[in-house]
Design an enzyme around this catalytic site. Sequence first.
Site, PDB file in Angstrom:
ATOM      1  N   ASP A 190      37.044 -11.432  22.434  1.00 18.15           N
ATOM      2  CA  ASP A 190      37.019 -11.120  23.866  1.00 18.15           C
ATOM      3  C   ASP A 190      37.963 -12.112  24.542  1.00 18.15           C
ATOM      4  O   ASP A 190      37.671 -13.301  24.650  1.00 18.15           O
ATOM      5  CB  ASP A 190      35.577 -11.259  24.382  1.00 18.15           C
ATOM      6  CG  ASP A 190      35.426 -10.855  25.850  1.00 18.15           C
ATOM      7  OD1 ASP A 190      36.434 -10.863  26.579  1.00 18.15           O
ATOM      8  OD2 ASP A 190      34.290 -10.548  26.268  1.00 18.15           O
TER       9      ASP A 190
ATOM     10  N   LYS B  63      38.976  -7.648  35.381  1.00 20.44           N
ATOM     11  CA  LYS B  63      39.226  -9.031  35.768  1.00 20.44           C
ATOM     12  C   LYS B  63      40.719  -9.255  36.039  1.00 20.44           C
ATOM     13  O   LYS B  63      41.234  -8.709  36.985  1.00 20.44           O
ATOM     14  CB  LYS B  63      38.645  -9.961  34.707  1.00 20.44           C
ATOM     15  CG  LYS B  63      37.214  -9.576  34.249  1.00 20.44           C
ATOM     16  CD  LYS B  63      36.168  -9.709  35.331  1.00 20.44           C
ATOM     17  CE  LYS B  63      34.825  -9.071  34.995  1.00 20.44           C
ATOM     18  NZ  LYS B  63      34.203  -9.448  33.740  1.00 20.44           N
TER      19      LYS B  63
ATOM     20  N   ARG C 246      40.160  14.173  28.686  1.00 18.47           N
ATOM     21  CA  ARG C 246      39.244  13.244  28.011  1.00 18.47           C
ATOM     22  C   ARG C 246      39.902  12.686  26.753  1.00 18.47           C
ATOM     23  O   ARG C 246      39.711  11.532  26.381  1.00 18.47           O
ATOM     24  CB  ARG C 246      37.897  13.909  27.703  1.00 18.47           C
ATOM     25  CG  ARG C 246      36.961  12.989  26.906  1.00 18.47           C
ATOM     26  CD  ARG C 246      35.458  13.270  27.095  1.00 18.47           C
ATOM     27  NE  ARG C 246      35.106  14.664  27.065  1.00 18.47           N
ATOM     28  CZ  ARG C 246      35.134  15.457  25.977  1.00 18.47           C
ATOM     29  NH1 ARG C 246      35.512  14.957  24.812  1.00 18.47           N
ATOM     30  NH2 ARG C 246      34.798  16.725  26.065  1.00 18.47           N
TER      31      ARG C 246
ATOM     32  N   TYR D 184      29.155 -13.257  26.534  1.00 18.19           N
ATOM     33  CA  TYR D 184      29.027 -12.627  27.850  1.00 18.19           C
ATOM     34  C   TYR D 184      27.669 -11.899  27.922  1.00 18.19           C
ATOM     35  O   TYR D 184      27.385 -11.058  27.075  1.00 18.19           O
ATOM     36  CB  TYR D 184      30.188 -11.662  28.085  1.00 18.19           C
ATOM     37  CG  TYR D 184      29.994 -10.802  29.307  1.00 18.19           C
ATOM     38  CD1 TYR D 184      30.035 -11.365  30.579  1.00 18.19           C
ATOM     39  CD2 TYR D 184      29.737  -9.448  29.197  1.00 18.19           C
ATOM     40  CE1 TYR D 184      29.821 -10.593  31.702  1.00 18.19           C
ATOM     41  CE2 TYR D 184      29.527  -8.657  30.315  1.00 18.19           C
ATOM     42  CZ  TYR D 184      29.575  -9.241  31.561  1.00 18.19           C
ATOM     43  OH  TYR D 184      29.361  -8.471  32.680  1.00 18.19           O
TER      44      TYR D 184
END
Length: 371
Positions: free
Chosen positions: A170, A195, A47, A99
Amino acid sequence: MKIETIAIHAGNHTDASSKAVIQPIVMSTTFVRDEDGEFSSGYSYSRAANPNRTSLENVLAQLESGVEAAAFSSGNAAGMSVFQSLEPGTHIICPDDMYHGLRNQLKMLFAGILEFDFIDVNDSDVLNAHIKPNTGVIWIETPSNPLLKITDIKKVVSIARGRNIKVVCDNTFATPLCQQAIALGADIVMHSSTKYFGGHSDLMGGVLITAEKNDWWQKIRDIQTMGGAIPSPMDCYYLVRSIKTLPYRVRGHVHNAQLLAEFLESHPHVESVMYPGLSSHPQHEIAKVQMSGFGAMLSFTLKGGEEEAKKVVNSVKIFARATSLGGVESLIEHRASVEGPDTKTPFNLLRVSVGLEHIDDLIGDLTQAMA
Ligand SMILES: *Cc1c(COP(=O)(O)O)cnc(C)c1O
């Protein structure tokens, strides 16, 4: 190194024990301690860090010309870590066409914790008028989703500087191939690596890349480790693998997008085309200055209204009728119905993620769908 070389080498190293040219996937969640209790490998528990994630973060940091990257399990998790890192009561300024997944996150999960305004960040007067003593972050997204508006990054940075306001960009639509937001002054760059980085519509991921290591970045790192919204070793491996071809994929995507935009602009059924590479785009001049390619997302509206838009999405044969973007396959979607009831997106608008099929086939498909 140039970006093509970085993409191939910065996320990989030859394995010392097996001599494998490609770095192996380390699935282990835990790592052996030395007799003195130290972790001489640098890894203790996955982690906190994992070799495949470290390699992914290395290549991402270099692609965006930042000093360090933090990889997350999705773009939304990356964005949420920024919001979580802010002191309660901090004010964030966001674009009015942010977004929708992050806009909804702010409205539903951070109401009462953070203050936020969704405004036209491209209008300096409007932006200046919304800055308050507790404004901590200006969030920008350029090109924007789905209207492909361009924000002048340097201009926003110049407004934020000197007032101790951070700028987060972004950069998902642009990719580091088309826009280097840190070089233009952004403090942190965010991506949905679902993406273009992933590029094959088969994994979820997100990333933050920082221009400098400071207390704020350390807090984001702590949120990544303690919150645990981390990508799996497999997903890190697949991302590193996909990123090797990112520069060439993006070039192909951009090439197709420009030709498709020009085709659409000349089509009699099309009312308008939103693509920063067209000279008709209202911010084409800004895009030319701050981008080295215009990306491969475009939107267009139809003269026949919502009815014709829906007819077109239901008539395509090569384009997939689906949300998302950045994969090798072209996608088309009726955006307003994805975004929910508070959408400001026109109902006759279709958003296209231009893929890597041959451009003649893409033009042929839209020609028959609009016939
Ligand atoms: C997809 C997307 C996100 C969210 O990323 P996920 O990986 O879906 O969580 C954020 N910003 C933009 C511009 C996006 O396209």
